[in-house]
Structures are given as structure tokens and as C-alpha cells.
Design a protein around this motif. Structure first.
Motif, PDB file in Angstrom:
ATOM      1  N   THR A  24     -23.554  34.752 123.513  1.00  0.00           N
ATOM      2  CA  THR A  24     -24.063  35.195 122.213  1.00  0.00           C
ATOM      3  C   THR A  24     -25.408  35.899 122.418  1.00  0.00           C
ATOM      4  O   THR A  24     -26.002  35.826 123.511  1.00  0.00           O
ATOM      5  CB  THR A  24     -24.301  33.995 121.279  1.00  0.00           C
ATOM      6  OG1 THR A  24     -25.331  33.195 121.879  1.00  0.00           O
ATOM      7  CG2 THR A  24     -23.043  33.160 121.077  1.00  0.00           C
ATOM      8  N   LEU A  25     -25.924  36.479 121.339  1.00  0.00           N
ATOM      9  CA  LEU A  25     -27.251  37.107 121.387  1.00  0.00           C
ATOM     10  C   LEU A  25     -28.293  36.090 121.867  1.00  0.00           C
ATOM     11  O   LEU A  25     -29.123  36.393 122.740  1.00  0.00           O
ATOM     12  CB  LEU A  25     -27.596  37.636 119.991  1.00  0.00           C
ATOM     13  CG  LEU A  25     -29.027  38.096 119.747  1.00  0.00           C
ATOM     14  CD1 LEU A  25     -29.392  39.261 120.647  1.00  0.00           C
ATOM     15  CD2 LEU A  25     -29.213  38.516 118.286  1.00  0.00           C
ATOM     16  N   LEU A 107     -21.052  44.096 125.201  1.00  0.00           N
ATOM     17  CA  LEU A 107     -20.945  44.618 126.564  1.00  0.00           C
ATOM     18  C   LEU A 107     -19.889  43.803 127.313  1.00  0.00           C
ATOM     19  O   LEU A 107     -19.948  42.566 127.313  1.00  0.00           O
ATOM     20  CB  LEU A 107     -22.299  44.484 127.279  1.00  0.00           C
ATOM     21  CG  LEU A 107     -22.341  44.884 128.752  1.00  0.00           C
ATOM     22  CD1 LEU A 107     -22.146  46.393 128.918  1.00  0.00           C
ATOM     23  CD2 LEU A 107     -23.677  44.493 129.397  1.00  0.00           C
ATOM     24  N   ALA A 108     -18.920  44.495 127.901  1.00  0.00           N
ATOM     25  CA  ALA A 108     -17.907  43.828 128.735  1.00  0.00           C
ATOM     26  C   ALA A 108     -18.221  44.155 130.189  1.00  0.00           C
ATOM     27  O   ALA A 108     -18.478  45.322 130.513  1.00  0.00           O
ATOM     28  CB  ALA A 108     -16.517  44.332 128.387  1.00  0.00           C
ATOM     29  N   LEU A 109     -18.223  43.126 131.050  1.00  0.00           N
ATOM     30  CA  LEU A 109     -18.446  43.351 132.480  1.00  0.00           C
ATOM     31  C   LEU A 109     -17.169  42.969 133.229  1.00  0.00           C
ATOM     32  O   LEU A 109     -16.479  42.029 132.830  1.00  0.00           O
ATOM     33  CB  LEU A 109     -19.580  42.461 133.000  1.00  0.00           C
ATOM     34  CG  LEU A 109     -20.990  42.803 132.558  1.00  0.00           C
ATOM     35  CD1 LEU A 109     -21.960  41.780 133.142  1.00  0.00           C
ATOM     36  CD2 LEU A 109     -21.394  44.212 133.004  1.00  0.00           C
ATOM     37  N   ASN A 110     -16.893  43.673 134.313  1.00  0.00           N
ATOM     38  CA  ASN A 110     -15.688  43.393 135.095  1.00  0.00           C
ATOM     39  C   ASN A 110     -16.035  43.093 136.545  1.00  0.00           C
ATOM     40  O   ASN A 110     -17.114  43.450 137.021  1.00  0.00           O
ATOM     41  CB  ASN A 110     -14.740  44.593 135.047  1.00  0.00           C
ATOM     42  CG  ASN A 110     -14.239  44.860 133.648  1.00  0.00           C
ATOM     43  OD1 ASN A 110     -14.988  45.289 132.780  1.00  0.00           O
ATOM     44  ND2 ASN A 110     -12.979  44.577 133.408  1.00  0.00           N
ATOM     45  N   MET A 121     -20.554  40.003 126.254  1.00  0.00           N
ATOM     46  CA  MET A 121     -21.832  39.504 125.726  1.00  0.00           C
ATOM     47  C   MET A 121     -22.345  40.411 124.618  1.00  0.00           C
ATOM     48  O   MET A 121     -21.978  41.587 124.548  1.00  0.00           O
ATOM     49  CB  MET A 121     -22.874  39.397 126.854  1.00  0.00           C
ATOM     50  CG  MET A 121     -23.232  40.698 127.490  1.00  0.00           C
ATOM     51  SD  MET A 121     -24.387  40.472 128.876  1.00  0.00           S
ATOM     52  CE  MET A 121     -23.307  39.922 130.175  1.00  0.00           C
ATOM     53  N   ASP A 122     -23.188  39.827 123.777  1.00  0.00           N
ATOM     54  CA  ASP A 122     -23.846  40.629 122.756  1.00  0.00           C
ATOM     55  C   ASP A 122     -24.725  41.678 123.462  1.00  0.00           C
ATOM     56  O   ASP A 122     -25.399  41.359 124.447  1.00  0.00           O
ATOM     57  CB  ASP A 122     -24.710  39.723 121.873  1.00  0.00           C
ATOM     58  CG  ASP A 122     -25.335  40.516 120.757  1.00  0.00           C
ATOM     59  OD1 ASP A 122     -24.759  40.526 119.665  1.00  0.00           O
ATOM     60  OD2 ASP A 122     -26.392  41.145 120.995  1.00  0.00           O
ATOM     61  N   MET A 334     -24.974  28.641 131.178  1.00  0.00           N
ATOM     62  CA  MET A 334     -25.114  28.947 129.753  1.00  0.00           C
ATOM     63  C   MET A 334     -23.873  29.692 129.268  1.00  0.00           C
ATOM     64  O   MET A 334     -23.124  30.247 130.056  1.00  0.00           O
ATOM     65  CB  MET A 334     -26.325  29.852 129.545  1.00  0.00           C
ATOM     66  CG  MET A 334     -27.626  29.146 129.836  1.00  0.00           C
ATOM     67  SD  MET A 334     -28.975  30.307 129.793  1.00  0.00           S
ATOM     68  CE  MET A 334     -28.874  30.830 128.106  1.00  0.00           C
ATOM     69  N   GLY A 335     -23.692  29.726 127.949  1.00  0.00           N
ATOM     70  CA  GLY A 335     -22.589  30.468 127.353  1.00  0.00           C
ATOM     71  C   GLY A 335     -21.330  29.639 127.297  1.00  0.00           C
ATOM     72  O   GLY A 335     -21.333  28.451 127.573  1.00  0.00           O
TER      73      GLY A 335
END
Ligand SMILES: NC(=O)c1ccc[n+]([C@@H]2O[C@H](COP(=O)([O-])OP(=O)(O)OC[C@H]3O[C@@H](n4cnc5c(N)ncnc54)[C@H](O)[C@@H]3O)[C@@H](O)[C@H]2O)c1
Length: 340
Positions: A24-25, A107-110, A121-122, A334-335
Motif C-alpha cells: 500500500t501507499l 507500479l508492477a515489478l517483474n 505497489m502504490d 512488510m506488505g
């Protein structure tokens, strides 16, 4: 970290291909990535861009209403082993209509090795941080001795620009700010002044700020219409202007007559011009911001040069900062890990 080593480390925390990390943010902020980190990461991304060691097609977008855009911003930066996509929107009327930010996004990370998603993620905070980082790194490269900085627009970006600029302009003595909203100016001063030693002065009007500052930036609104709030006759030789809001705020004559018109991405600027954002034509581009940071092209060559450096935002910066946020979140557990 070596990419193979990093992947093995990630696998101890996340089952790549079966799971992804959602941040999240608040999670993103709490990873503890600091201004100094953002500056170093953004600098690496800009240098990779300047050395042409990246892949980043120009933003594609959709536009449900006039003056509104959604952009898909993919990038791959091999030196940082970072690949991903930012999906961002800009709704200039959000603050007044809904008390929501103009700009939000994800944002998507691969995983570079398998392509599998690693994280979603935000992207609001990452955007709010990497944008001033680009401005102030460019300011240091183009005008290192500046004693005065002017900020037009005192919203999210204006606040962060004032917090960031003290880290790169070492001779800075005064920051002038201006916003058409008294409340926004007041909020910026109340928020940032306790955090920095440099005096922040509320500008009486755009003319006063322009005539008092060596380096200036603007983060107001991005519109196809030219607002030309800063008139060309107020701008003098030797100044450095670093807009984040494309061509909207400044008289187009200034960029046209500048000794150097530097942009973060020539491809992006040409795309915006095709969409109608430079009704009077895109000024001739001298070089890209990353090329100056990488030392591939000279920055300022004479004190009297008027330089405009327009940075509209690049996904290479987002994926590099996002990758560090991801690493720290995994490290600190986290997350929320979600099944794919
Ligand atoms: N270049 C990039 O990478 C990048 C990244 C994020 C945002 N942006 C752009 O930066 C701009 C600001 O974003 P933000 O999140 O800070 O928005 P914000 O709404 O938080 O702040 C914008 C501020 O500009 C002021 N403003 C608007 N028009 C003005 C005018 N004519 N004169 C003086 N002040 C004026 C508003 O009153 C407001 O306080 C937007 O245009 C956004 O699209 C650029």
C-alpha cells in the motif's frame, strides 16, 4: 547485488511464480527509503538512460475526458536488474472535485529471469519522490552555484521539490515559492520550513519570483493550452528553468529562444507534441537530461546561457526506485503476500 544472488535471496521470502508482494501507499513510505537514497537511485536511472542502457518505449495512454490522461509506462534497466510497468493517471480537477491527488497510480515489478510478477505497489509516493529528484539532479548538473531557487506550484510536487533542492544546490540561500492558491503556499511553508535551514519566501507574484531566481521549476497543471503565466520578457540570460509540467506554465517563446532546450526523453516530448501539447511546435532539442548526468554531452557551457530542461517523467526512474522499495519491504517483511 548480483542478479542471480538477488533472485535466490528473493526466493527465500517470496515464491516467485506463485506469489506476489502487494504494498500500500503506507507500506511504500514505511520501507524507509530516504531522500538521499532516491537521489542516488534516480541518478543511476538517469545515467543508464544517458548511456542508452535501457528499454523504455514512449508512454501510451487513454484519455476518457479532455485534459485527463492514463499512461502505461514500461521500462527495463539492466544495470539495476529492474523491469516493470507504471500505470499512472493525471486528473487535474481531482483536488477541487474530490479532494484527491491529481496523480495516482500503481507500479508492477517483474522477475527479469522468469518474467513472473514480483510486486504491485502504490506508485503515488514513488512519483512524488522521483520527480523532484530528477529536477534537483539536473539543477546541480546545470547550475551548481545557484543561490536562489524558485518553485511555481505548491502542491505535492512543490513541497517535495523544496525538500529535495537543499540536497543538491549547496550554495542555496533562498527559496521563493508561488501558487495561485494562498492556502497551498501557506501549507508548503508550514510543512517544509521546519525541515530545512534555507529561508522560504512567499512570492508576491510570478514576475517577482522569476526576476529573483537563478534556477526555477514548475509543477502546476499539464494542459494542451499554453497558460504562459511566466512571460518571456521576465526571463533573462543565465537562468535555468526546469518544468515538470511540460509547456503549460511558461511562455513558449522562452524555450524557443533558450540556448539549450534539454529534455528527459526526446521520444516522450515528440509523442506529447503529436498529441497537441506544443501548439506552437516543439522547440529544437539539444540533448537529454541523462546524457548530461552521464557526462556524454556538456551541460552549461557559459554563465550567460539560458537553459530550459523539461522533465516529463520516465519509467526508468520509477522501476529503479520501485525495485529498492520492493527489496526493503521484503527485508522488513512488510506488505501482503498474495497468491497469483
Ligand atoms: N514530470 C513528472 O514526472 C511529473 C510527475 C508528477 C506530476 N507531474 C505534474 O506536476 C504537476 C503538479 O502535480 P502535483 O501532484 O504537485 O499537483 P497538486 O495539485 O498537488 O499541485 C499543483 C499546484 O499548482 C497550483 N497551480 C495550478 N495552476 C496554477 C497557476 N496557473 N499558477 C500558480 N499555481 C498554479 C495549484 O494551486 C496547486 O497548488 C501536474 O501537472 C502533474 O501532472 C509531473
Amino acid at each position: 547485488m548480483d542478479p542471480a544472488e538477488e533472485r535466490n535471496w528473493i526466493l527465500q521470502k517470496l515464491n516467485i511464480g506463485k506469489e506476489l508482494l502487494y504494498l500500500t501507499l503506507e507500506d511504500v513510505i514505511k520501507t524507509g527509503v530516504q531522500i538521499e537514497d532516491i537521489l542516488a537511485l534516480t541518478r543511476s536511472a538517469l545515467i543508464a538512460h544517458g548511456k542508452k542502457e535501457y528499454e523504455m518505449p514512449a508512454k501510451i495512454g487513454v484519455h476518457p475526458y479532455a485534459e485527463v490522461f492514463y499512461h502505461a509506462m514500461p521500462a527495463y534497466v539492466p544495470s539495476e536488474n529492474a523491469v516493470g510497468l507504471k500505470w499512472i493517471e493525471c486528473y487535474p480537477s481531482n483536488p477541487s472535485r474530490f479532494k484527491l491527488p491529481q496523480t495516482t497510480g500503481l507500479l508492477a515489478l517483474n522477475d527479469v529471469e522468469s518474467g513472473c510478477p514480483l510486486a504491485i505497489m502504490d506508485a503515488t509516493w514513488i512519483t512524488a519522490m522521483r520527480t523532484p529528484a530528477v529536477t534537483v539532479l539536473a539543477a546541480r548538473a546545470l547550475h551548481p552555484g545557484a543561490e536562489t531557487f524558485g518553485m511555481f506550484g505548491c502542491g505535492v510536487q512543490g513541497i517535495e521539490h523544496c525538500r529535495f533542492v537543499v540536497h543538491t544546490l549547496e550554495k542555496l540561500k533562498k527559496i521563493y515559492v508561488y501558487d495561485k492558491s494562498e492556502e497551498a503556499m501557506e501549507n508548503l511553508v508550514n510543512t517544509v520550513q521546519p525541515q530545512i535551514d534555507i529561508e522560504i519566501i512567499r512570492g508576491k507574484d510570478p514576475e517577482t519570483v522569476t526576476k529573483n531566481c537563478e534556477v526555477m521549476s514548475s509543477a502546476t497543471v499539464i494542459l494542451q493550452e499554453q497558460l504562459s503565466v511566466v512571460r518571456d520578457e521576465w526571463v533573462s540570460s543565465g537562468q535555468t528553468i526546469l518544468p515538470c509540467d511540460l509547456n503549460t506554465f511558461w511562455d513558449p517563446a522562452t524555450a524557443r529562444r533558450a540556448d539549450k532546450y534539454i529534455v528527459d526523453s526526446a521520444e516522450e516530448h515528440r509523442l506529447f507534441a503529436e498529441m497537441g501539447y506544443f501548439p506552437e511546435g516543439l522547440p529544437e532539442i539539444t540533448c537529454e537530461t541523462g546524457e548530461v548526468l552521464a557526462g556524454a554531452t556538456p551541460g552549461r557551457e557559459a554563465p550567460e546561457e539560458l537553459i530550459v530542461c523539461s522533465n516529463i517523467g520516465m519509467a526508468v526512474c520509477d522501476v529503479v526506485v520501485g525495485k529498492e522499495v520492493f527489496r526493503r519491504a521484503l527485508e522488513k517483511e512488510m506488505g501482503c503476500i498474495l497468491p497469483l
